[in-house]
Design an enzyme around this catalytic site. Sequence first.
Site, PDB file in Angstrom:
ATOM      1  N   ARG A   1      40.694 -42.005 -27.848  1.00  4.52           N
ATOM      2  CA  ARG A   1      40.480 -43.329 -28.437  1.00  4.52           C
ATOM      3  C   ARG A   1      40.977 -43.324 -29.885  1.00  4.52           C
ATOM      4  NH1 ARG A   1      40.127 -44.255 -23.737  1.00  4.52           N
ATOM      5  NH2 ARG A   1      38.204 -44.180 -22.565  1.00  4.52           N
ATOM      6  N   GLY A   2      41.568 -44.418 -30.298  1.00  7.36           N
ATOM      7  CA  GLY A   2      42.043 -44.516 -31.674  1.00  7.36           C
ATOM      8  C   GLY A   2      43.528 -44.243 -31.820  1.00  7.36           C
ATOM      9  N   CYS A   3      44.198 -43.944 -30.717  1.00  3.95           N
ATOM     10  CA  CYS A   3      45.643 -43.720 -30.754  1.00  3.95           C
ATOM     11  C   CYS A   3      46.354 -44.981 -30.291  1.00  3.95           C
ATOM     12  CB  CYS A   3      46.044 -42.564 -29.837  1.00  3.95           C
ATOM     13  SG  CYS A   3      45.586 -40.947 -30.435  1.00  3.95           S
ATOM     14  N   GLN A   4      47.413 -45.338 -30.986  1.00  8.21           N
ATOM     15  CA  GLN A   4      48.221 -46.479 -30.585  1.00  8.21           C
ATOM     16  C   GLN A   4      48.923 -46.161 -29.265  1.00  8.21           C
ATOM     17  OE1 GLN A   4      51.352 -47.384 -33.354  1.00  8.21           O
ATOM     18  NE2 GLN A   4      51.523 -49.495 -32.647  1.00  8.21           N
ATOM     19  N   SER A   5      49.375 -44.944 -29.119  1.00  4.71           N
ATOM     20  CA  SER A   5      50.003 -44.481 -27.889  1.00  4.71           C
ATOM     21  C   SER A   5      48.917 -43.996 -26.933  1.00  4.71           C
ATOM     22  CB  SER A   5      50.940 -43.307 -28.178  1.00  4.71           C
ATOM     23  OG  SER A   5      51.812 -43.616 -29.216  1.00  4.71           O
TER      24      SER A   5
END
Length: 160
Positions: free
Chosen positions: A53-57
């Site tokens: 969680r928290g990754c754009q990818s």
Amino acid sequence: MSTTKSIQEIEKEIVEEFSLFDSWDDKYEYIIDLGKKLAPLDDQYKKDENKVRGCQSTVWLVAEYRDGKVFYEAESDAIIVKGLISMLIRVLSGHAPDEIIAAKLDFIQQIGMTTHLAQTRSNGLLSMVKQMKNYALAFKIKRSTSLTDYEYRSTETKNN
């Protein structure tokens, strides 16, 4: 005598490798190459509960605890992110939970990642580090309570 390198020794190697490149274009190319060399993650692990969680990818990260050490596997749909997670795996995988939890990961700043990544990628990198440390913490807690759990289950079974 153990031949396993410490987290700090591996970080130092990465810093030395990055110092060989003059431009950030070359450094990005190296990160991309690292990502291409990352072993693919088995499809069975590419599910929502393994996403960072928290990754754009999209990044899938799994961890296994064996012989007192944590081993990570990961994959991403973004080639730069795949290279970043491959560096984190290289540094942290195969170490004891306490070592992983205590790791400062100074190499990230020393190679210039904190200043050369877009804000969203920096946030994603921090999310990957956080998830890896959370896995280590979970294994540490589980290890410290496993005997108690076993004793509890044994007692419960005897009483039933």
